[in-house]
Design an enzyme around this catalytic site. Structure first.
Site, PDB file in Angstrom:
ATOM      1  N   CYS A 132       0.866  -1.180   0.000  1.00 53.75           N
ATOM      2  CA  CYS A 132       0.000   0.000   0.000  1.00 53.75           C
ATOM      3  C   CYS A 132       0.901   1.227   0.000  1.00 53.75           C
ATOM      4  CB  CYS A 132      -0.906  -0.008   1.229  1.00 53.75           C
ATOM      5  SG  CYS A 132      -1.894   1.477   1.431  1.00 53.75           S
ATOM      6  N   CYS A 153      -5.158   6.415  -3.472  1.00 51.71           N
ATOM      7  CA  CYS A 153      -4.491   5.113  -3.517  1.00 51.71           C
ATOM      8  C   CYS A 153      -3.097   5.325  -4.092  1.00 51.71           C
ATOM      9  CB  CYS A 153      -5.284   4.124  -4.374  1.00 51.71           C
ATOM     10  SG  CYS A 153      -4.479   2.506  -4.501  1.00 51.71           S
TER      11      CYS A 153
END
Length: 261
Positions: free
Chosen positions: A74, A197
């Protein structure tokens, strides 16, 4: 069980972060992790991150999606754990840490984290989209009128029907100018749109360069939660020196009773 936690956000992508250098957190307890990330019954977050000791770097990042499953890299979470590690005094301005996809170098100055992502050998070109793995799998699609686009419905459909059980994150993109692309992302594991993101905007930057929508190797990427930037070096064998840059901030810290989770 009582847990001390920190809440961080990077362009609206938010995370519960715990210092697990003593190894006491029950990582196998998927129900507990999902509870901590729940926005009504827990702390609320897009994911949970553990900071742990590592033999080969300053620390290790272990990342879980909001559904409680350990997941792939991530990017915004990586930037947030860098900010947390600096808060703990683990480093001053430069650090190297380990994650599920390998070692990452990062710097942090005045609240801005620049995180080196993994090299990318290939961007897959399809009829209506690009696919690229930037530490996590990403589908990238150009659309019109992104502001009113139904990201949730379209993203969910593509995530499941095209990519099956394992799924993929899905990024919808609108070009604003020669080096700027607005991005909205449906994230697997969260199973919803998130405000940003990091691995997603990285995938978008590489896909737009591959598709000749930009000639710049520094790409600006406005997201729902703010502004990110991705720089890279294009080579005949893919992309290297990929950096994801943007703000990371501690929102609050606290203690939660999680015995009933």
């Amino acid at each position: 069980m009582t847990l001390d936690f920190f809440k961080y956000q990077g362009t609206g992508n938010d995370f519960v972060i715990l210092d697990n250098r003593l190894g006491q957190f029950p990582k196998e307890n998927q129900k507990l992790i999902a509870h901590l990330c729940h926005r009504n019954f827990g702390i609320g977050a897009d994911g949970l991150i553990l900071l742990e000791n590592d033999d080969h770097s300053d620390f290790r990042m272990v990342y879980f999606n909001a559904d409680g499953n350990e997941s792939t890299m991530c990017g915004n979470g990586g930037r947030c754990i860098v900010a947390f590690a600096q808060h703990l005094g683990i480093f001053d301005q430069q650090t190297t840490f380990n994650a599920i996809d390998g070692l990452h170098h990062a710097t942090m100055t005045d609240g801005i984290v620049s995180l080196q992502m993994i090299d990318v050998a290939q961007v897959e070109i399809h009829t209506d989209n690009w696919f690229v793995n930037t530490g996590s799998p990403h589908d990238v699609r150009l659309v019109k009128d992104l502001h009113s686009y139904d990201v949730y419905t379209e993203g969910k459909q593509i995530r499941n029907s095209v990519y099956g059980k394992e799924g993929s994150n899905v990024n919808f993109v609108e070009q604003l100018n020669d080096d700027t692309f607005k991005v909205r992302t449906y994230e697997r594991g969260v199973e919803n749109e998130t405000l940003a993101c990091g691995t997603g905007v990285t995938a978008v930057a590489l896909a737009m360069y591959t598709g000749n929508y930009t000639q710049s190797q520094t790409v600006k990427l406005p997201v729902q939660g703010g502004q990110l930037e991705v720089s890279f070096k294009a080579t005949p064998n893919g992309f290297t020196d990929i950096f994801l840059t943007g703000p990371a901030q501690q929102v609050f810290q606290g203690t939660i009773k999680a015995a009933d989770s």
